[in-house]
Design an enzyme around this catalytic site. Sequence first.
Site, PDB file in Angstrom:
ATOM      1  N   THR A   9     -39.971 -15.413  -5.088  1.00  0.00           N
ATOM      2  CA  THR A   9     -39.477 -16.443  -4.159  1.00  0.00           C
ATOM      3  C   THR A   9     -39.359 -15.784  -2.569  1.00  0.00           C
ATOM      4  OG1 THR A   9     -37.303 -16.137  -4.723  1.00  0.00           O
ATOM      5  CG2 THR A   9     -38.622 -18.159  -5.534  1.00  0.00           C
ATOM      6  N   GLY A  10     -39.788 -14.407  -2.362  1.00  0.00           N
ATOM      7  CA  GLY A  10     -39.696 -13.765  -1.205  1.00  0.00           C
ATOM      8  C   GLY A  10     -40.828 -14.082  -0.210  1.00  0.00           C
ATOM      9  N   PRO A  11     -40.739 -13.347   1.015  1.00  0.00           N
ATOM     10  CA  PRO A  11     -41.658 -13.792   2.014  1.00  0.00           C
ATOM     11  C   PRO A  11     -43.168 -13.658   1.670  1.00  0.00           C
ATOM     12  CG  PRO A  11     -40.087 -12.139   2.810  1.00  0.00           C
ATOM     13  CD  PRO A  11     -39.602 -12.467   1.379  1.00  0.00           C
ATOM     14  N   VAL A  12     -43.502 -13.004   0.767  1.00  0.00           N
ATOM     15  CA  VAL A  12     -44.718 -12.624   0.257  1.00  0.00           C
ATOM     16  C   VAL A  12     -45.228 -14.076  -0.709  1.00  0.00           C
ATOM     17  CG1 VAL A  12     -46.341 -11.456  -1.175  1.00  0.00           C
ATOM     18  CG2 VAL A  12     -44.939 -10.225   0.361  1.00  0.00           C
ATOM     19  N   ARG A  33     -35.381 -16.298  -9.780  1.00  0.00           N
ATOM     20  CA  ARG A  33     -34.178 -15.719 -10.766  1.00  0.00           C
ATOM     21  C   ARG A  33     -32.942 -16.552 -10.252  1.00  0.00           C
ATOM     22  NH1 ARG A  33     -34.375  -9.409 -10.822  1.00  0.00           N
ATOM     23  NH2 ARG A  33     -34.319  -9.282  -8.713  1.00  0.00           N
ATOM     24  N   SER A  37     -29.693 -14.015  -9.639  1.00  0.00           N
ATOM     25  CA  SER A  37     -29.793 -13.156  -8.192  1.00  0.00           C
ATOM     26  C   SER A  37     -29.302 -13.954  -7.269  1.00  0.00           C
ATOM     27  CB  SER A  37     -31.414 -12.947  -8.024  1.00  0.00           C
ATOM     28  OG  SER A  37     -31.677 -12.747  -6.728  1.00  0.00           O
ATOM     29  N   LYS A  39     -29.789 -13.565  -4.304  1.00  0.00           N
ATOM     30  CA  LYS A  39     -30.922 -13.936  -3.092  1.00  0.00           C
ATOM     31  C   LYS A  39     -31.748 -15.129  -3.654  1.00  0.00           C
ATOM     32  CE  LYS A  39     -34.407 -10.833  -1.183  1.00  0.00           C
ATOM     33  NZ  LYS A  39     -35.226  -9.941  -1.841  1.00  0.00           N
ATOM     34  N   HIS A 222     -46.708   7.602   1.750  1.00  0.00           N
ATOM     35  CA  HIS A 222     -45.299   7.341   1.698  1.00  0.00           C
ATOM     36  C   HIS A 222     -44.523   8.488   0.957  1.00  0.00           C
ATOM     37  CE1 HIS A 222     -45.251   2.617   2.643  1.00  0.00           C
ATOM     38  NE2 HIS A 222     -45.562   3.413   3.637  1.00  0.00           N
TER      39      HIS A 222
HETATM   40  N1  LIG Z   1     -43.238  -8.672   2.899  1.00  0.00           N
HETATM   41  C1  LIG Z   1     -44.233  -7.766   3.531  1.00  0.00           C
HETATM   42  O1  LIG Z   1     -44.690  -8.089   4.554  1.00  0.00           O
HETATM   43  C2  LIG Z   1     -44.997  -7.026   2.417  1.00  0.00           C
HETATM   44  C3  LIG Z   1     -45.948  -5.768   3.081  1.00  0.00           C
HETATM   45  C4  LIG Z   1     -46.492  -5.140   2.112  1.00  0.00           C
HETATM   46  C5  LIG Z   1     -46.260  -5.061   0.730  1.00  0.00           C
HETATM   47  N2  LIG Z   1     -45.339  -5.860   0.180  1.00  0.00           N
HETATM   48  C6  LIG Z   1     -44.921  -6.155  -1.111  1.00  0.00           C
HETATM   49  O2  LIG Z   1     -44.916  -7.256  -1.727  1.00  0.00           O
HETATM   50  C7  LIG Z   1     -44.163  -7.193  -2.765  1.00  0.00           C
HETATM   51  C8  LIG Z   1     -43.205  -8.590  -2.395  1.00  0.00           C
HETATM   52  O3  LIG Z   1     -42.603  -8.269  -1.154  1.00  0.00           O
HETATM   53  P1  LIG Z   1     -41.514  -9.332  -0.508  1.00  0.00           P
HETATM   54  O4  LIG Z   1     -41.301  -9.133   0.901  1.00  0.00           O
HETATM   55  O5  LIG Z   1     -41.920 -10.922  -0.747  1.00  0.00           O
HETATM   56  O6  LIG Z   1     -40.235  -8.819  -1.393  1.00  0.00           O
HETATM   57  P2  LIG Z   1     -38.890  -9.531  -1.632  1.00  0.00           P
HETATM   58  O7  LIG Z   1     -38.317 -10.523  -0.590  1.00  0.00           O
HETATM   59  O8  LIG Z   1     -38.097  -8.291  -2.508  1.00  0.00           O
HETATM   60  O9  LIG Z   1     -39.500 -10.534  -3.069  1.00  0.00           O
HETATM   61  C9  LIG Z   1     -39.862 -10.014  -4.300  1.00  0.00           C
HETATM   62  C10 LIG Z   1     -39.612 -11.253  -5.289  1.00  0.00           C
HETATM   63  O10 LIG Z   1     -39.926 -10.655  -6.480  1.00  0.00           O
HETATM   64  C11 LIG Z   1     -38.501 -10.826  -7.358  1.00  0.00           C
HETATM   65  N3  LIG Z   1     -38.242 -10.107  -8.138  1.00  0.00           N
HETATM   66  C12 LIG Z   1     -37.940  -8.695  -8.110  1.00  0.00           C
HETATM   67  N4  LIG Z   1     -37.690  -7.896  -9.369  1.00  0.00           N
HETATM   68  C13 LIG Z   1     -37.677  -8.959 -10.101  1.00  0.00           C
HETATM   69  C14 LIG Z   1     -37.766  -8.848 -11.671  1.00  0.00           C
HETATM   70  N5  LIG Z   1     -37.256  -7.582 -12.378  1.00  0.00           N
HETATM   71  N6  LIG Z   1     -37.884 -10.078 -12.075  1.00  0.00           N
HETATM   72  C15 LIG Z   1     -37.963 -11.284 -11.541  1.00  0.00           C
HETATM   73  N7  LIG Z   1     -38.354 -11.183 -10.423  1.00  0.00           N
HETATM   74  C16 LIG Z   1     -38.131 -10.107  -9.625  1.00  0.00           C
HETATM   75  C17 LIG Z   1     -37.465 -11.015  -6.228  1.00  0.00           C
HETATM   76  O11 LIG Z   1     -36.464 -11.667  -6.937  1.00  0.00           O
HETATM   77  P3  LIG Z   1     -34.914 -11.532  -6.074  1.00  0.00           P
HETATM   78  O12 LIG Z   1     -34.945 -12.728  -4.760  1.00  0.00           O
HETATM   79  O13 LIG Z   1     -34.207 -12.593  -7.026  1.00  0.00           O
HETATM   80  O14 LIG Z   1     -34.552 -10.347  -5.902  1.00  0.00           O
HETATM   81  C18 LIG Z   1     -38.174 -11.729  -5.229  1.00  0.00           C
HETATM   82  O15 LIG Z   1     -38.495 -13.057  -5.621  1.00  0.00           O
HETATM   83  C19 LIG Z   1     -43.174  -6.034  -2.684  1.00  0.00           C
HETATM   84  O16 LIG Z   1     -43.637  -5.202  -3.878  1.00  0.00           O
HETATM   85  C20 LIG Z   1     -43.498  -5.300  -1.405  1.00  0.00           C
HETATM   86  O17 LIG Z   1     -43.371  -4.102  -1.195  1.00  0.00           O
HETATM   87  C21 LIG Z   1     -44.645  -6.970   1.088  1.00  0.00           C
END
Ligand SMILES: NC(=O)c1ccc[n+]([C@@H]2O[C@H](COP(=O)([O-])OP(=O)(O)OC[C@H]3O[C@@H](n4cnc5c(N)ncnc54)[C@H](OP(=O)(O)O)[C@@H]3O)[C@@H](O)[C@H]2O)c1
Length: 444
Positions: A9-12, A33, A37, A39, A222
């Site tokens: 449920t994050g930005p992606v 979740r 969680s 967040k 990285h």
């Molecule tokens: N945002 C970007 O611009 C960007 C750019 C390049 C790559 N990425 C990659 O894309 C992925 C997602 O990015 P995001 O920005 O949307 O990240 P985020 O805000 O951290 O969202 C990740 C999502 O996955 C959930 N999650 C994490 N661990 C979990 C688990 N063990 N079981 C169930 N759900 C879980 C999180 O839940 P909670 O909210 O409860 O923690 C959240 O909903 C990451 O790997 C990031 O590195 C993102």
Amino acid sequence: MSNVLIAGTGPVAIQLACIFSKDKRHHIGMVGRANTSMKAHDFYQNYQQHNQLEVSVQNKEHQALTGQFTLHQLYADYNNLNQRLRSQQLYDTLILACQADAYRSVIERIATPILKQLEQIILISPTIGSHMMVQQQLNEINPDIEVISFSTYIGDTRVYDIEAPHQVVTTGIKHHVYIGSTKQDSPMLKTLQTLFDHVDVCLTIVATPLLAEARNSSLYVHPPLFMNEFSMRTILDGSDVPVYVYKLFPEGPITMRLIHEMRVLWQEINLILQHLKAPSLNLLAFMVKENYPVREETFNPYDIVHFESLPAIHQEYLLYVRYSSILIDPFSKPDAQGRYFDFSAVPFQQIYQDKQGVMQLPRMPYEDYYRTSIIQQIGKLLGIETPMMDRLLKRYSEHISKFIATNPELNFSKQFQLQNFEKDVNLIKDYFKNCFTLNIENKK
Ligand SMILES: NC(=O)c1ccc[n+]([C@@H]2O[C@H](COP(=O)([O-])OP(=O)(O)OC[C@H]3O[C@@H](n4cnc5c(N)ncnc54)[C@H](OP(=O)(O)O)[C@@H]3O)[C@@H](O)[C@H]2O)c1
């Protein structure tokens, strides 16, 4: 593809839901979740209140990615999904919009009848080998499932007000994103290409998921950029004056040693790819042609094309020149004093305490630790020595252990636990065993 379930449920997750919602034939569900969680709970509450998600952009050129839309279903958590779906229509597509280290546990949480119905599963931000792990995990439940890997997420998307996590802004778009599938001539890849084309994002189809997974430069750069003394100290302890990820020492971590580590890591990953019958990656060409361009004057084009066959010292010289030439944006307009845009002033994200007072590690280097550990273990399974990966991971682990030992009063998240991701690696090990058996059977 018509019933799409997005895990995360994050930005992606929000930006992807927006893209898929533009085709009205899609039925879109999202699962988080919220029960465990904070967040995810905040996101859930906000969505309940506004009943709408919103994507905006920073740059007018990316207007096609914007939207305000409603989900067909938002499941508070996985139990909720599993219970509610007994009486409802099932999903054909699962998109994993979470970190690669969560893929296995997300799949574990989804009930078998739902997994059985899936036709494809899409990995948005995998590491090398993620598709093997996912395919192996589903081997008994759904052996025909198609696994699709993206090389990386299509851009840069973030929440701009943490009080409103249902609204995100996309600040940039990648010019090159690759997708590969476990199925040959997959119609699904074409469907994805068309869908993303409508929002002006170009997806390039490659022959396998491994090829897509390997075309992500962050896997190569990285670990050296973040798992060095300078960066680890900055991330864990902070610094007296601001320092920056992409600056030369002492303003940032980039030294000859870091560049050396980058070259050796790149060679180790290439060796693993060669063993897996995947083409190696020309790191300099990738950086210059696909990440950030430099001015024509900077490099001799011959050196870019033949980078892989140049002597080690020449390769390191060229990588150092590459980082030096993008300290400023070489295409920006200089001001009256001749100063160009300070392109390399990217600050380090430091460890932070979340709302519950639990210490969290930033994505860089935690996600790099997971990704590199998996690649290192694949190397071990293939009998390839990876002394640079070993060194980088050991350095990371030592810094984390020391920080925990010197700050016993703090409450640390699970990310601080040093592990070798055994369950994920075991799945990849079984995947290799199956492939080996299949090859022998085919040769008989
Ligand atoms: N945002 C970007 O611009 C960007 C750019 C390049 C790559 N990425 C990659 O894309 C992925 C997602 O990015 P995001 O920005 O949307 O990240 P985020 O805000 O951290 O969202 C990740 C999502 O996955 C959930 N999650 C994490 N661990 C979990 C688990 N063990 N079981 C169930 N759900 C879980 C999180 O839940 P909670 O909210 O409860 O923690 C959240 O909903 C990451 O790997 C990031 O590195 C993102």
